[in-house]
Design a protein around this motif. Structure first.
Motif, PDB file in Angstrom:
ATOM      1  N   GLU A 267       0.847  -1.209   0.000  1.00 25.23           N
ATOM      2  CA  GLU A 267       0.000   0.000   0.000  1.00 25.23           C
ATOM      3  C   GLU A 267       0.874   1.249   0.000  1.00 25.23           C
ATOM      4  N   ILE A 268       1.903   1.195   0.808  1.00 22.84           N
ATOM      5  CA  ILE A 268       2.801   2.345   0.900  1.00 22.84           C
ATOM      6  C   ILE A 268       3.594   2.524  -0.390  1.00 22.84           C
ATOM      7  N   LEU A 269       4.057   1.419  -0.936  1.00 23.59           N
ATOM      8  CA  LEU A 269       4.834   1.496  -2.171  1.00 23.59           C
ATOM      9  C   LEU A 269       4.023   2.100  -3.310  1.00 23.59           C
ATOM     10  N   GLN A 270       2.751   1.806  -3.324  1.00 22.89           N
ATOM     11  CA  GLN A 270       1.911   2.400  -4.369  1.00 22.89           C
ATOM     12  C   GLN A 270       2.006   3.913  -4.358  1.00 22.89           C
ATOM     13  N   VAL A 271       1.959   4.469  -3.156  1.00 20.54           N
ATOM     14  CA  VAL A 271       2.039   5.926  -3.038  1.00 20.54           C
ATOM     15  C   VAL A 271       3.418   6.408  -3.486  1.00 20.54           C
ATOM     16  N   ILE A 272       4.449   5.721  -3.038  1.00 27.10           N
ATOM     17  CA  ILE A 272       5.803   6.130  -3.400  1.00 27.10           C
ATOM     18  C   ILE A 272       6.008   6.056  -4.912  1.00 27.10           C
ATOM     19  N   TRP A 273       5.516   4.995  -5.512  1.00 26.62           N
ATOM     20  CA  TRP A 273       5.660   4.868  -6.968  1.00 26.62           C
ATOM     21  C   TRP A 273       4.954   6.015  -7.682  1.00 26.62           C
ATOM     22  N   LYS A 274       3.774   6.340  -7.184  1.00 24.41           N
ATOM     23  CA  LYS A 274       3.010   7.393  -7.851  1.00 24.41           C
ATOM     24  C   LYS A 274       3.711   8.742  -7.738  1.00 24.41           C
ATOM     25  N   MET A 275       4.255   9.013  -6.548  1.00 32.06           N
ATOM     26  CA  MET A 275       4.849  10.323  -6.327  1.00 32.06           C
ATOM     27  C   MET A 275       6.341  10.361  -6.679  1.00 32.06           C
ATOM     28  N   GLY A 276       6.932   9.232  -6.811  1.00 35.18           N
ATOM     29  CA  GLY A 276       8.337   9.175  -7.162  1.00 35.18           C
ATOM     30  C   GLY A 276       9.251   9.295  -5.955  1.00 35.18           C
ATOM     31  N   GLN A 277       8.890  10.195  -5.092  1.00 33.28           N
ATOM     32  CA  GLN A 277       9.696  10.484  -3.912  1.00 33.28           C
ATOM     33  C   GLN A 277       8.741  11.129  -2.923  1.00 33.28           C
ATOM     34  N   CYS A 278       8.785  10.742  -1.688  1.00 33.80           N
ATOM     35  CA  CYS A 278       7.827  11.375  -0.791  1.00 33.80           C
ATOM     36  C   CYS A 278       8.168  11.212   0.675  1.00 33.80           C
ATOM     37  N   THR A 279       7.485  11.961   1.487  1.00 37.36           N
ATOM     38  CA  THR A 279       7.698  11.952   2.925  1.00 37.36           C
ATOM     39  C   THR A 279       6.711  10.992   3.578  1.00 37.36           C
TER      40      THR A 279
END
Lengths: 125, 125
Positions: free
Chosen positions: B11-23
């Motif tokens: 679930e978390i990786l999905q967000v990271i993949w979408k944003m490329g880089q994130c907090t």
DNA sequence: TTGGATATACGAAATCTATCGTAGATATTT
DNA sequence: AAATATCTACGATAGATTTCGTATATCCAA
């Protein structure tokens, strides 16, 4: 009612699906072809699967017989839905193309898929 | 080196993949759109992912920046291989047909797949 | 009929996953 | 500068998963 077998449970279910009906020893011998495991470990897992309602068993004889309570197709559907939402952003075509791209399908398989697609087209029209 | 993210990690990786880089906060706000979770829970999970080598992070600033250490495509490939071996008996065409059968693909998607298949054919010949 | 093989039941430990509270550091606002 | 907000680190817990040892019942063969 949520069907969500664990990793180990799926390994066991594969054997049960293949044999249709089987004993703990059947499963255990199949599993030990590819991995190490104690007999009671397999037994315990199958008992837990019974507790969870994943399998049913016939206990009339000393050696119990186990059957799956849901089909491999249902498990396939579940597995597909899960990875569609977790890694494929819901895109079935992405999934299909990835699958075809990385595993060389045979000519027969490709034909089967094409036929399926054509039939699908007609239904839509 | 084995890439095997858990459910929550995906679930978390999905967000990271979408944003490329994130907090952590980026991820957490995205997650709380669809489910409940404490901030420190998300933080802890991302720290664990870092320990496992699933993500890297830039800690120069107070607020750390996370990036994935493998691509969504690799995760897709892993996920496909896993369910192929656990529920599809290794049959890619079974998988594809199931996927197409249960999720109505749009006409465009079907075309995309057909094109892909044709191109694949030519390569084989 | 007695011993060995094979079965199930049960309990418990080891590990993994997910969750969160608290503490302390750092930034921001007033 | 003081109060407030935000961040990371850390520890602890609860639950799920996996593993296996031991006890006990049952079958079979010598």
């Amino acid at each position: 009612m949520d069907i969500k077998p664990t990793e180990s449970e799926l390994e066991i279910l594969q054997v049960i699906w293949k044999m249709g009906q089987c004993t703990v020893r059947d499963v255990h011998e199949e599993l030990t072809k590819t991995k190490d495991a104690g007999y009671t470990t397999t037994l315990k897992l199958m008992q837990i699967m019974h507790d969870k309602g994943l399998v049913e068993r016939d206990t009339t004889a000393k050696t119990h017989l186990y059957k799956a309570l849901f089909s491999q197709e249902q498990a396939q559907s579940n597995a597909l839905n899960k990875i569609l939402s977790t890694v494929f952003k819901g895109s079935t075509s992405d999934l299909v193309i990835q699958a075809l791209g990385q595993h060389r399908a045979s000519a027969d398989e490709i034909d089967a898929i094409k036929n399926f697609l054509n039939q699908f087209d007609q239904h839509k029209k």
